[in-house]
Scaffold this motif. Structure first.
Motif, PDB file in Angstrom:
ATOM      1  N   LEU A  92       0.681  -1.140   0.068  1.00  0.00           N
ATOM      2  CA  LEU A  92      -0.006  -0.067   0.011  1.00  0.00           C
ATOM      3  C   LEU A  92       0.927   1.210  -0.067  1.00  0.00           C
ATOM      4  O   LEU A  92       0.202   2.432   0.283  1.00  0.00           O
ATOM      5  CB  LEU A  92      -0.916  -0.068   1.240  1.00  0.00           C
ATOM      6  CG  LEU A  92      -1.937  -1.056   1.209  1.00  0.00           C
ATOM      7  CD1 LEU A  92      -2.762  -1.008   2.565  1.00  0.00           C
ATOM      8  CD2 LEU A  92      -3.007  -0.888   0.172  1.00  0.00           C
ATOM      9  N   GLU A  95      -0.578   4.079  -1.603  1.00  0.00           N
ATOM     10  CA  GLU A  95      -2.019   4.240  -1.386  1.00  0.00           C
ATOM     11  C   GLU A  95      -2.258   5.410  -0.137  1.00  0.00           C
ATOM     12  O   GLU A  95      -1.605   5.424   0.771  1.00  0.00           O
ATOM     13  CB  GLU A  95      -2.477   2.913  -1.134  1.00  0.00           C
ATOM     14  CG  GLU A  95      -2.609   1.947  -2.176  1.00  0.00           C
ATOM     15  CD  GLU A  95      -3.619   2.534  -3.311  1.00  0.00           C
ATOM     16  OE1 GLU A  95      -4.798   3.179  -2.929  1.00  0.00           O
ATOM     17  OE2 GLU A  95      -3.513   1.933  -4.531  1.00  0.00           O
ATOM     18  N   TYR A 111      -9.165   1.412   3.945  1.00  0.00           N
ATOM     19  CA  TYR A 111      -8.280   1.133   2.529  1.00  0.00           C
ATOM     20  C   TYR A 111      -9.012   0.392   1.508  1.00  0.00           C
ATOM     21  O   TYR A 111      -9.683  -0.816   1.918  1.00  0.00           O
ATOM     22  CB  TYR A 111      -6.960   0.644   2.882  1.00  0.00           C
ATOM     23  CG  TYR A 111      -6.251   1.506   3.513  1.00  0.00           C
ATOM     24  CD1 TYR A 111      -5.190   2.272   2.884  1.00  0.00           C
ATOM     25  CD2 TYR A 111      -6.063   1.404   4.822  1.00  0.00           C
ATOM     26  CE1 TYR A 111      -4.366   3.115   3.438  1.00  0.00           C
ATOM     27  CE2 TYR A 111      -5.149   2.335   5.395  1.00  0.00           C
ATOM     28  CZ  TYR A 111      -4.292   3.166   4.792  1.00  0.00           C
ATOM     29  OH  TYR A 111      -3.696   3.784   5.552  1.00  0.00           O
TER      30      TYR A 111
END
Length: 177
Positions: A92, A95, A111
């Motif tokens: 991630l 992200e 997420y």
């Protein structure tokens, strides 16, 4: 023993910590994460919590969830929780949470990722997770009604499905580009 960092309302780490199970002092907050993994068919990977869990035992939940431990970032906690609970290494690094929901004691970073995982190849953490499966939005909303899924506000699940392919709170409209 798990320790959690405490934050200000502006989400600034204070340098103070509490131990899991302790009450979050007034004026301080902690962070939790939820990761929802979707497949390209538009289904969410959900997990069934173990029968002996203190909270929400035997109920179904989003792919993974957990607390951010002391010294971790939200992203690091999300990656760790995915690996611990279902044995999948998720990157991630690029992200941000799709959205964050405030709760009385903290911040809940959500997420949303799309991955076509093979359920039979996942390694479940048997102390936490008894089963995983793919489910549609309609199936999850019905499970909430049937009280076999954690009693999230249905709008949270609907938002997760809606935002899985886009970010932001506006629908696309060429008129305003």
């Amino acid at each position: 023993m798990e320790h959690w960092d405490l934050y200000t309302k502006d989400r600034i780490r204070t340098g103070k910590m509490i131990t899991r199970g302790e009450h979050v002092p007034d004026g301080f907050f902690r962070t939790v994460v939820h990761v929802a993994i979707f497949n390209t068919k538009g289904q969410m990977l959900i997990q069934q919590r173990q029968k002996d869990k203190k909270l929400w035992s035997n109920l179904w939940d989003v792919t993974v969830a957990g607390s951010v431990i002391a010294g971790e970032s939200s992203v690091e906690a999300a990656e760790r929780e995915v690996f611990e609970e279902i044995g999948y290494r998720l990157d991630l690094n690029n992200e941000r949470p799709a959205f964050t929901i405030d709760f009385d004691e903290g911040f809940d970073d959500c997420y949303l990722v799309i991955r076509d995982l093979e359920v039979d190849k996942l390694v479940l953490q048997t102390a936490e997770v008894q089963a995983v499966k793919w489910a549609t939005e309609e199936e999850i909303l019905q499970m909430i009604e049937d009280e076999t899924f954690i009693s999230y506000h249905k709008s949270k699940i609907e938002l997760m499905f809606f935002l899985r392919k886009q970010r932001g709170t506006h629908t696309r409209n060429d008129k305003y580009k």
